[in-house]
Design an enzyme around this catalytic site. Structure first.
Site, PDB file in Angstrom:
ATOM      1  N   ASP A  97       1.500  -0.999   3.158  1.00  0.00           N
ATOM      2  CA  ASP A  97       2.739  -0.232   3.312  1.00  0.00           C
ATOM      3  C   ASP A  97       2.700   0.715   4.519  1.00  0.00           C
ATOM      4  O   ASP A  97       3.019   1.907   4.393  1.00  0.00           O
ATOM      5  CB  ASP A  97       3.021   0.600   2.051  1.00  0.00           C
TER       6      ASP A  97
ATOM      7  N   GLU B 243      12.246  -4.241  -2.000  1.00  0.00           N
ATOM      8  CA  GLU B 243      11.638  -2.916  -1.777  1.00  0.00           C
ATOM      9  C   GLU B 243      11.436  -2.699  -0.284  1.00  0.00           C
ATOM     10  O   GLU B 243      11.850  -3.513   0.543  1.00  0.00           O
ATOM     11  CB  GLU B 243      10.292  -2.834  -2.507  1.00  0.00           C
TER      12      GLU B 243
END
Length: 322
Positions: A34, A204
């Site tokens: 991420d 997401e």
């Protein structure tokens, strides 16, 4: 014999010199995911999730570089000792600089309902490497709005200076207007605080940037542990959309790595030069948390559409900032 030795040594030195000119993928060792990339103090910075079982995800590290090739680790820029309400699953950092302060947004605790403590928080520091302190002493968002789990936040500064937060898991994405001091949110003209802007196939990891006056909205789709994890995008005339999916631009290559997704993008200032920073899973790994941070070039065609990203083992060449 001496000539052969010298020739071999020369080839080795040339190979070493060539390798030092490229970042290689992954760009630094360790399990991380991420990644949020940013430019601060004439350096590149990457703020990733420490990729481990949730009970061990209790801190965040950062990495800085002068040239995209050599990276310096800044360990534990924030942890659950500084964020008292965070217990586990601290992930997906987003960071901005304002008036010589650095604001780090993060998700913690992986809450599954409005009755649990956790959500999206914000910490502040005087330097990008921290140490960061809790700005509020509580989450900034701790409830589910429009079905969006409060995770995977990204903070976007628009051309007029307004800061927006895009966030959301569970296949829902919201946008909200941040207050100037980042302590809460301002209502939109219609009185709402959280607007749903979920594009087709969104899962997401939202991200946004402006290019040639257009708003490029990006997200991850598919399952984060699976082969279908990937990045898609839309182009809009407003930061609020509507966002119509254009297509997929980042995905795995079974010959190089799997599970490529949850990215961010950096532009070299005043240049039509872009890099995508993302995580992927090495071919040798099956564990969902065995993820590494990589960088590759991101290019556009003549119509302004993003070309499919070619993921590589070489990474990118050295690129110093002026």
């Amino acid at each position: 014999m001496k000539q052969i030795f010298l020739m071999m040594a020369g080839l080795w030195f040339s190979a070493l010199s060539f390798a030092q000119q490229f970042s290689g993928n992954p760009v630094f060792p360790g399990w991380y995911a991420d990644p949020e990339v940013a430019l601060f103090q004439h350096k590149y910075w990457i703020f990733p999730t420490y990729s481990a079982p949730y009970e061990k995800q209790v801190f965040l590290d950062a990495f800085s570089s002068d040239n995209l090739v050599k990276w310096k680790k800044h360990p534990r820029i924030v942890d659950t000792a500084a964020i008292k309400w965070a217990k586990r699953a601290m992930w997906a950092p987003a960071i901005i600089e304002k008036q010589n302060k650095y604001y780090l947004f993060f998700a913690a605790n992986d809450i599954q309902s409005n009755e649990e403590q956790g959500g999206i928080g914000v910490a502040v520091a005087n330097k990008p490497e921290g140490p960061f302190e809790d700005l509020l002493g509580k989450p900034l968002i701790d409830k589910f709005y429009n079905g969006a789990q409060p995770i995977d936040q990204f903070v976007f500064k628009d051309k007029d200076g307004q800061y927006y937060m895009f966030y959301g898991g569970w296949r829902h994405c919201n946008v909200a207007k941040l207050k100037p001091d980042f302590t809460g949110f301002e209502a939109f003209e219609d009185g709402s605080t959280f607007k749903e802007v979920t594009p087709e196939k969104y899962v997401e990891g939202p991200f946004m940037f402006i290019r040639d006056g257009k708003y490029y909205f990006m997200w991850s789709e598919g399952g984060w542990t699976g082969p279908d994890y990937s990045v898609a995008y839309a182009i809009a005339d407003s930061p609020l959309g509507p966002f119509k999916r254009v297509g997929k631009i980042l995905q795995q290559n079974p010959a190089i790595a799997t599970g490529a997704g949850h990215h961010s993008v950096i532009q070299i200032p005043n240049k039509n030069e872009y890099y995508i920073v993302y995580h992927r899973r090495p071919l040798s790994e099956k564990d969902g948390n065995s993820r590494v941070v990589c960088i590759d070039k991101m290019e556009f065609d003549d119509q302004g559409y993003i070309k499919p990203v070619v993921i590589t083992n070489e990474g990118v060449g050295a690129r110093k900032l002026k």
